[in-house]
Design an enzyme around this catalytic site. Structure first.
Site: not given
Lengths: 699, 699
Positions: B152, B191, B457
Site C-alpha cells: 500500500t 505493519g 484485504e
C-alpha cells in the site's frame, strides 16, 4: 527524531494536485456558499465565530499539533491548562457564556471545567434559594468553588429513583448525613469530579425520621480548598480511560457518613423545615423537566453540525482521492477516477450530506418549539400566580398539551438525531478507506468523543418508550372523538378519517405528499401498537421493540416535516438564490426518499406507498438525485463553514493538501519516531536510543 | 496514589450479588456447555488453548493490568517486549505457528512482529526461489531478518496496478533501482515497518528498457542490522496514532534511487534474465489468488469468535445489571429487573448471539470449500504437469469453476462477515449502557483493533463487485441453458424454472423453506441486475449500489445455508444432546427470520414471501424465539470458552463480579489518580503534586 531528508521534502503528490481538484469542484457549482452559510448560521453567528477563532489560534496553549499523539495524562493536563486559559480569556474579552461555548466548539475537546460550567452552575441557579445563591453560586461563578453534578452511580443510571446514596436528616443538630451504603452507591461517571472539582451537587435519597422522600440535590464540599485533597471520609478518583472523552476527568465519589449543614439541601422546590423536621415543597419542580427538554433539544440542534464535520472531511477527501479507472471508460490510460464519482460512495456521503441539513432544520424547529413553550408557560405563570415566591417562568404545573408534545418530541428526536449523527460519522470514516483509520483523518477522535451522546441524557433505546407512551395517549384521545389540538393528534385523526379510502400519495412528484406518507406510516404504527396494548393486552415489555420502531418512524416524520417547512418558509426566498433553493429541495427529496426506501417494509405494510413506488424511488429517483447533487457536493460542505483549525484533519483540509499534511504529521510530529528499537527477540534491550539518549530494558 | 480506604474496601454491591445472578442463570438452563464448546472447537483445540494460557499467565510481561491506561509509546514498548518473549517461548516450548497464533489470540493485541510472521515469511516462502529461500527466508525464520510487506502507498490502496514505486532494471551492473518518484508513492500503513523491520518485501512497478511490466515483489534491506538506523537514501517512520491497532508500528517508507542486486526480485513466478534482460515467467502466479482467498476465508472463520467476545461480555453484564421494575409488575417494591429481560436488549444481544453461531459455521464451511479446492487443484496439477519446476499444488491456471466460486464466495462472505462482526460489537458496547463506554468493558478497545478488517484485504464495498460479476456470469450461463455445475448456478436455474409458478415457501414451519427463500431473493436480485446491465445497458458505475445489495443478499443466503447444513450434518447427533440441538435450531431460525424481517423489502419485492409472513415473522416468531432462547443465554455464551484473561473485561467476568472489578481498576490501577491538580483558573500551577513530587506548570 530523524529529520525529513531534503529529497523527501522535494516530492509532490502524483497527478493533479488536491488543491487543483478542489478548485475544479468549486468552479463547477453555482451554489452561493456565503449566502448558504448565512442562512444556516446568521451573519452575526459567523462573525462571532471568526472573531473568537482569531483569539484562540494566537494562544500557544491551544496548539493542536500534539493532540492525536498525547497519552491520557498529558491530554488531561493540556485540557486543564486550556480550561484555565479559556476562563482567563473570557474575563479578559468579556465573553458571554455563548461566546465561551463557541470557543469550546472550536477547540473541540471536552474540558475539566465542563460540568462546572453546565450542570453545576445551572443546578445552583435554578434549584437554589437566594441564600444559597449567595453562599454557593457566587463563589462558583468566581471559580473559587469548582463543581460537578453527582447523580449517576456505579449501579444506577437512567433509573434515578433507584439511586442508593442517602441523605439522612438529623433533627438534633440540624444536619444531613450523606452516606454511600454499598459499592454500587458509588457516584460514577461524574464529569469534572475525578481530579478537578472541590464541590459537588450530590443527588441523594432524602430520609426524615426513617421515611424516604426520594432523590434530592445537596451541595457538598468534597476537597480542601487549599490542598485540594479529598476531605475526611470522602473517597474520590478518576474512573479511568474511556473510548473517548479522555480529556475529561469523569470521576467516582463515596461518602462515609459525612455531615453537612441544613443549607446544603437545595431548597427552591423542596426543603426540610429545620425546626419541625417537616418536608416542604415551596414550588413545583416542573422546571427540572424543562431543563432536560432543553438539554435534549440542544443535542438535536447540534446533531446536524456534528455529522457535517464528518461529511465535510469525507467529501473533500473523496474529491481529492482517486482510485481505479471507470470500468466503462473507453481509454484504458485515462486517469484514475475521483472516489466521489462512485455511486457506492455517493449513496453514503450525499445522503448523509442531505441528513446534515435535515437535522439542522429539525433542531432549529425543535428550539422554536421549546421557546414557544417557555413563552407560553411564562404567560400562564404570569396570569396564574404572579405573586408567588421566587416564581420563575417555568414554575407552572407540567402536563399541558404543548409541554407533553415538547417532551415526547425532544425524546424521540434526541434518540434519532444522535444515533443518526454517530452512525453517520462512522460511515464517513469508513468511506475514507484506509486513511479514515488514521487519527489524522480527524473523524475517529471526533466520533469517539461524541459517542456517549447516544447513551447519556436518556439512552437512545430507553427514550423511545416516552414517545410511544405519548403517541398511545394521543391516539386514545383521537379515538374518543376529541378534536386535534396539535400536529400529532391531527395526523392521527387524518389517518382515521381516511381509513375507508386509503392512502394515495404521489411521493415521486409532490414534496407535501412525501411528508404525508411519513405521517401516514407513523399513524399506522401508532394504532397498531395501541391495538396490541389496549385490545390484545400485550405486556409492556413485549411491545418495547415495536415502540422503538414507532418512535423512530414518528421522529423521521418530524425530521421530514421540519425540513419541508424550513424550505417553504417565507424567508428563504430573500436569503437564497433560486438555484440554491432548488438544490435544497433536492437534498430534501434525497433525505426523504432514501429514508423511505431504507425503511421500505414499514411503508409497504402501512400501505402508505406501493411496491412499485419503492422500486422507483430506489432505482430511479435516488440515483438521479445523487447525480444531480454530485457537482455541488464540495460547495455544499463548504457552506458549513468549518475552519481547518476546528476540523484538525489531514483529509478534510479546505485546500486539498491531503497527502502533504498526512506526511508532515507522520514524519515531523510523531514522537514514536524518536526512539530506535532493538528488534531482535534474544536481545534483552528494547530501545537502542531514544530522545533522552537512555537505553531501556523491559524483558 | 491515595490508597483505597478500608471503609470503602468493606462495601459490597447492593442486592443479589453478580456471582449469584450468574449462578442462577447457569442453573436454569440444561445446555451442556462443555459438549457445545467441543462441538465448536474440538477437544484438542480447547486443551491446547488452556495449555498455552497457563504458560502466558505466568509471565510478567503479559500482565494486562496497565493495557487500558498506557499511552502509545508505552503500549508499543510493551508490545515489542511481549513479541520478543513470545518468540522465546515458541522456541522453548517448541510451539507450532498455530500454537503461536493461539497465544496471540489470548494476548489479543497486534504486535510488532505481526507482519514479519505473516506476510513477510509467507511471501518469501511462496514467491522465492530455492536460492532466495537460502538467502532471505532462512535468516528471516531465525529473526535475524525482520521484515514487513510494503504494498500500500500513501496514494494507492486497493488498486495495486496504480502503485507508483518503481524498480528499474539496470543491465550494466545487473541491479534494480528502487525509487519513490512522488510523495504519494510513499509506502504507507505497512505493519511492523515503522520501528521494527530491517527488511521489506517492496511491491514496485518493474521497468526493463523503459517498458513497464506491472507490480512485482522485491526484498530490500531497509535498516542497518547493527545500529537499526535506516540505510542511506531510505526514509522510514511510524505513520502515527490510529483509531486502534496502536501496539503495531504501521510505517511509511520512501526510496531515493536505492540500488539492490538481481537476487532481490522474488523469482518464482517472474524474473529478469540477468544476461539477456528478458522478462521471464517461470510459473503461473495463480497461487497468489489462492493466498488472498485463504486470508479472506480466515477472516470469515474468525468473525464468529470476534463477535462472540462482545456478545459474551454484554450478555453476562445484562444478566448482572438491573434497571427499573417491570412496568406491568404488580408489586411496586419488587427488585429491579435484569436488563437481559427487556425485549429491546434481547432483540440486540440474542440475535447477535445467533449470528455468532451462524458466522462460525459459515467460516467452517468456507474453510472446507477452500481445502476441497486446494485438494482438487493439487490433483489436477499432479495429472497435468508433475514434472514442472518447483510446481506447488496451487500452480494450475485459475478460472476453474470451483475456484471462481471460491473467489466470489470468499469476497462476499468476507465483506458480510466482517461488517456484521464489527457493527455487532458496537451494538454490544451500546447495550452495556454507560459502562460500555469505559475501556474496562473490554469491548471498545477490541472493536477499535478489529475495525480495519472492514477495510483491509478488500474494502467491504469494493469486494461486492467481485460477487456481482460472478453472479452475472453465472446467470448468463444459466440463461444459455447450461446445466448447473454448482450451488450458485443451481439456485439460479431453480429460480428460472419456477418463474411460471412463483414461490410458496413455508418459512414459518420449515427450515429448508427458509433457506430456499434466501436463495430465491438472491436469484431474483441477480436476474434484476443482469437485466439492468445486459438489456438496459446501464453503466457499471450506476449499478454499484445494486451490486452491493446483491452481494449482501447472496452472502446472507450462504450464511443461512451453511448454518442449516451444519445443523443437519450427520455428526451433530453424536456430539450434542437433543435439547442442545433443539436450541441450535432455534438460533438458526432466529438468525434467519430476524435477517429476513430486517431486509423485508427485498423479500417482498422478489415475492419470496408475503407481507403477512413478514409481519408474522416480526411480531410473533422472532419475539417467541427470543423468549425461548433467553433462559439459555449465559450458557450459550459460556460455550465460546473465553478465559477472563483473554476478555480483560470488568463487565464480562465469568464470576459476575462486575462492580468490584470496575472499582478496583479505577481506584487501584489508574495512574491519573496519582496527580493532584490545582484547579483554579488564575493559578499558573497545573499540578500541586504528582508521584515524583514535582510541581508542574503549563500555562
Amino acid at each position: 527524531m530523524a529529520p525529513t531528508p531534503s529529497w523527501v521534502k522535494d516530492l509532490k503528490p502524483a497527478g493533479v494536485q488536491g488543491t487543483e481538484l478542489l478548485s475544479q469542484e468549486r468552479a463547477k457549482s453555482n451554489v452561493n456558499v456565503q449566502a448558504l452559510s448565512t442562512f444556516l448560521f446568521t451573519q452575526e453567528g459567523l462573525d462571532r465565530k471568526h472573531r473568537i477563532l482569531k483569539i484562540l489560534t494566537q494562544e500557544k496553549v491551544f496548539d493542536k499539533s500534539q493532540n492525536y499523539f498525547a497519552g491520557r495524562i498529558d491530554r488531561f493536563e493540556t485540557a486543564l491548562a486550556r480550561a484555565k486559559r479559556l476562563r482567563q480569556l473570557q474575563v479578559k474579552h468579556n465573553w458571554t457564556d455563548q461566546d465561551k461555548q463557541i470557543a469550546n466548539e472550536l477547540i473541540s475537546e471536552p474540558g475539566p471545567y465542563g460540568l462546572h460550567e453546565s450542570m453545576f452552575l445551572i443546578t445552583l441557579r435554578d434549584q437554589g434559594t437566594p441564600e444559597q445563591h449567595e453562599k454557593f453560586l457566587k463563589p462558583a461563578r468566581n471559580y473559587e468553588y469548582i463543581g460537578c453534578y453527582a447523580q449517576t452511580e456505579l449501579g444506577h443510571g437512567s433509573n434515578v429513583r433507584g439511586l442508593e446514596t442517602t441523605a439522612t436528616w438529623n433533627a438534633e443538630d440540624k444536619t444531613f448525613i450523606i452516606n454511600s451504603p454499598t459499592l454500587t452507591a458509588s457516584k460514577w461517571w461524574i464529569g469534572s469530579l475525578g481530579r478537578t472539582a472541590n464541590h459537588a451537587v450530590v443527588m441523594a435519597q432524602l430520609y426524615i425520621n426513617n421515611k424516604p422522600y426520594g432523590p434530592h440535590p445537596f451541595v457538598v464540599q468534597i476537597r480542601d480548598l487549599k490542598t485540594h485533597q479529598p476531605l475526611e471520609n470522602i473517597h474520590i478518583g478518576d474512573i479511568g480511560p474511556k473510548f473517548g472523552y479522555n480529556t475529561m476527568d469523569n470521576g467516582f465519589l463515596l461518602f462515609n457518613k459525612v455531615k453537612v449543614p441544613h443549607i446544603s439541601m437545595l431548597g427552591r422546590f423542596s426543603s426540610v423545615d429545620p425546626n419541625t423536621s417537616k418536608y416542604l415543597r415551596p414550588a413545583s419542580p416542573s422546571l427540572i423537566y424543562g431543563t432536560l427538554t432543553w438539554v435534549r433539544s440542544t443535542i438535536v440542534l447540534q446533531s446536524g453540525s456534528v455529522l457535517a464535520r464528518g461529511v465535510t472531511i469525507a467529501t473533500r477527501y473523496a474529491a481529492v482521492r482517486r482510485q481505479f479507472q471507470d470500468r466503462d471508460a473507453q481509454d484504458p490510460k485515462s486517469d484514475e477516477n475521483q472516489v466521489l464519482n462512485y455511486t457506492t460512495v455517493q449513496i453514503r456521503l450525499l445522503t448523509l450530506l442531505a441528513t446534515c441539513y435535515a437535522l439542522h432544520f429539525t433542531g432549529r424547529g425543535m428550539m422554536q418549539l421549546y421557546e414557544a413553550n417557555q413563552k407560553k408557560m411564562s404567560q400562564d405563570a404570569g396570569k396564574a400566580s404572579s405573586a408567588k415566591r421566587g416564581a420563575g417562568p417555568e414554575e407552572v404545573t407540567p402536563g399541558s398539551d404543548l409541554l407533553a408534545d415538547l417532551h415526547a418530541t425532544s425524546c424521540g428526536l434526541k434518540s434519532l438525531a444522535s444515533s443518526t449523527a454517530v452512525d453517520g460519522l462512522e460511515v464517513c470514516r469508513r468511506a475514507c478507506g484506509g486513511h479514515g483509520y488514521s487519527n489524522f483523518s480527524g473523524i475517529g477522535p471526533w466520533y469517539a468523543d461524541y459517542l456517549p451522546t447516544a447513551t447519556w441524557e436518556g439512552d437512545n433505546y430507553m427514550l423511545t418508550q416516552q414517545v410511544a407512551r405519548y403517541l398511545l395517549k394521543s391516539a386514545r384521545s383521537v379515538l374518543k372523538g376529541n378534536e386535534p389540538t396539535n400536529d400529532t393528534t391531527a395526523i392521527l385523526a387524518n389517518f382515521l378519517a381516511k381509513s375507508e379510502t386509503g392512502a394515495a400519495f404521489n411521493i415521486m412528484d409532490k414534496d407535501e405528499d412525501l411528508v404525508a406518507a411519513f405521517a401516514w406510516r407513523s399513524a399506522f404504527l401508532t394504532f397498531e401498537a395501541l391495538k396490541h396494548r389496549d385490545e390484545n393486552k400485550k405486556a409492556w415489555n413485549d411491545l418495547l421493540v415495536d415502540f422503538y420502531r414507532l418512535s423512530r418512524a414518528h421522529s423521521q416524520y418530524m425530521v421530514v416535516k421540519n425540513f419541508y417547512e424550513a424550505l417553504n418558509s417565507s424567508s428563504i426566498n430573500s436569503d437564497l438564490d433560486p438555484p440554491t433553493i432548488d438544490l435544497m429541495h433536492k437534498l430534501f427529496r434525497l433525505y426523504a426518499l432514501h429514508t423511505l426506501e431504507s425503511e421500505a417494509s414499514e411503508f409497504y405494510t402501512s400501505a402508505a406507498v406501493t411496491v412499485r413506488q419503492i422500486q422507483l424511488a430506489r432505482t430511479n429517483a435516488v440515483m438521479k438525485l445523487l447525480s444531480e447533487i454530485r457537482p455541488h457536493a464540495v460547495r455544499l460542505v463548504d457552506a458549513w463553514d468549518f475552519p481547518d483549525w476546528q476540523l484538525d484533519s489531514s483529509l478534510g483540509r479546505y485546500d486539498g493538501k491531503v497527502y502533504e499534511d498526512m506526511f508532515y504529521r507522520a514524519s515531523e510530529l510523531n514522537p514514536l519516531n524518536a526512539i530506535t528499537v532493538d528488534p531482535y527477540p534474544n536481545s534483552e534491550v528494547l530501545f537502542k536510543t531514544n530522545d533522552s539518549g537512555k537505553f531501556k530494558s523491559k524483558l
